[in-house]
Structure formats: C-alpha cells, structure tokens
Design an enzyme around this catalytic site. Sequence first.
Site, PDB file in Angstrom:
ATOM      1  N   LYS A 175       0.813  -1.220   0.000  1.00 26.15           N
ATOM      2  CA  LYS A 175       0.000   0.000   0.000  1.00 26.15           C
ATOM      3  C   LYS A 175       0.846   1.270   0.000  1.00 26.15           C
ATOM      4  O   LYS A 175       0.318   2.368  -0.195  1.00 26.15           O
ATOM      5  CB  LYS A 175      -0.936   0.003   1.220  1.00 26.15           C
ATOM      6  CG  LYS A 175      -1.877  -1.191   1.281  1.00 26.15           C
ATOM      7  CD  LYS A 175      -2.761  -1.292   0.050  1.00 26.15           C
ATOM      8  CE  LYS A 175      -3.714  -2.465   0.159  1.00 26.15           C
ATOM      9  NZ  LYS A 175      -4.571  -2.596  -1.050  1.00 26.15           N
ATOM     10  N   LYS A 203       1.296   5.383  -5.017  1.00 23.37           N
ATOM     11  CA  LYS A 203       1.835   4.039  -5.248  1.00 23.37           C
ATOM     12  C   LYS A 203       2.552   3.992  -6.595  1.00 23.37           C
ATOM     13  O   LYS A 203       3.597   3.342  -6.733  1.00 23.37           O
ATOM     14  CB  LYS A 203       0.714   3.001  -5.223  1.00 23.37           C
ATOM     15  CG  LYS A 203      -0.044   2.907  -3.920  1.00 23.37           C
ATOM     16  CD  LYS A 203      -1.227   1.953  -4.083  1.00 23.37           C
ATOM     17  CE  LYS A 203      -2.227   2.129  -2.968  1.00 23.37           C
ATOM     18  NZ  LYS A 203      -3.467   1.391  -3.215  1.00 23.37           N
ATOM     19  N   GLU A 225      -6.416  -1.698 -10.411  1.00 22.14           N
ATOM     20  CA  GLU A 225      -7.436  -1.471 -11.436  1.00 22.14           C
ATOM     21  C   GLU A 225      -7.997  -0.058 -11.335  1.00 22.14           C
ATOM     22  O   GLU A 225      -8.718   0.382 -12.235  1.00 22.14           O
ATOM     23  CB  GLU A 225      -8.567  -2.486 -11.288  1.00 22.14           C
ATOM     24  CG  GLU A 225      -8.180  -3.912 -11.612  1.00 22.14           C
ATOM     25  CD  GLU A 225      -9.337  -4.882 -11.495  1.00 22.14           C
ATOM     26  OE1 GLU A 225      -9.505  -5.714 -12.388  1.00 22.14           O
ATOM     27  OE2 GLU A 225     -10.086  -4.791 -10.487  1.00 22.14           O
TER      28      GLU A 225
END
Length: 217
Positions: A14, A74, A165
């Site tokens: 994360k 990220k 996604e």
Amino acid sequence: MNISHYVQKRHSAKAFDPARKVPENIITELREIIRFSPSSVNSQPWHFIVAASEEGKSRIAKAAENGYPYNAPKIRNASHVMVLCTRTALDDAHMTMVLEQEDKDKRFINPAAKASQQGSRQLYANLHRYDLKDAQHWMEKQVYLALGTLLLGAATLEIDAVPMEGFDARVLDEELGLRAKGFTSVVLVGLGYHSAEDFNAKLPKSRLPRESVFTDL
C-alpha cells in the site's frame, strides 16, 4: 523452493519506499517471467509497458489523479510500474506473427503440426469473435493470467507488488497513445519495496478456510 511460503508471505503493498530501486537484473527476470505467461492457445494478446523513470511514472499517475488519487502515490513511489495491456482486436496479423514465432522456435515437428496449431487457434479466435462475441473479454482473461504469473514471480524474488485497477484507462490510453497502436490498458502493477507506511505489510493474511473452497470428488 517452497512456493506456498511466498504465496502466504506476499501482500499488496500500500506504500512504497521511493528511495529503494529494484535492481535491473531482477526487472529483467520479471520481464521474462511475464513474457512466458500462459495464454489460451498461446494467443499472447498482450503488451507490457515498463516505467522506471520519474517522468514515465508521472505520466502513468495522471490516469489515477482524478477518481483514484489513493493510487497515484503508489505509482510515483514504486521503483517500477508495469502497464498490462490487451489488444483491441484479435486480428489475423497478430495470430500469424505468433504462428511464425512458434515455427522459428521449432514448435512444429512437420507442416501438418503447424497447420493443426493454426487451425486450433483460429477456431478459438473465431468462436470468441463471431459466436460468443466476447473477444475483448477473452483477451483480458489472458492478461490476468499474466498478472498472476507476475505477482507470484515478484514474490519469489522478494519484490513487493500491488495490482491496481483503479485508474482511468481512457486517460492512460490517450497519454501513452495505446489505442493508435492497437492496445488498451487493463491493469497496473507497482513493483518495489514497501515503506514503513505500508500498513498492509503488518496485517495477517486472511483467506477462506480450506473446507469452503475445495471439493474433493
């Protein structure tokens, strides 16, 4: 090698440590791992973009800024980001290219074997193009096989990864000029080493119990 050890150890990172970079020899190995992913009738309907530079990662991050801002860090802080793309059409030119590569790699013991492979691949392609009319969905399934292969490969190489996604494919396709090249983005994968802010690294794994996911016949 105990594969189950790595499967149980891996997690979706994360937060990445931007100061730590994955060595190039490891990235080269990951490229080979995903290139050799399985696909239905060896169709290989994919293309992979690898971003290592700050500029490249920033271009990809544009697709997450509106609607998926939690993914932008990220992307920017990962050592490398891979964009997994699928073809926008399962055309004859691509299938011919695959067939000729198989021939070059000596997959066929005689011309009949080559013709048989061509016929089998064409049968499935036509099934999804004309009968089931789900060719795009079918090709995306193959991309997700490649995704699973990449994630497992990264784990065995002790590289942290996160599939994403949450991004705007239209924005990313336009930024990278993908559709003009016959591709569209499907899923992103951040690769690197997690940071101290990665809360998921500290949490225990959780999966449904064996008896609820297996049936023995």
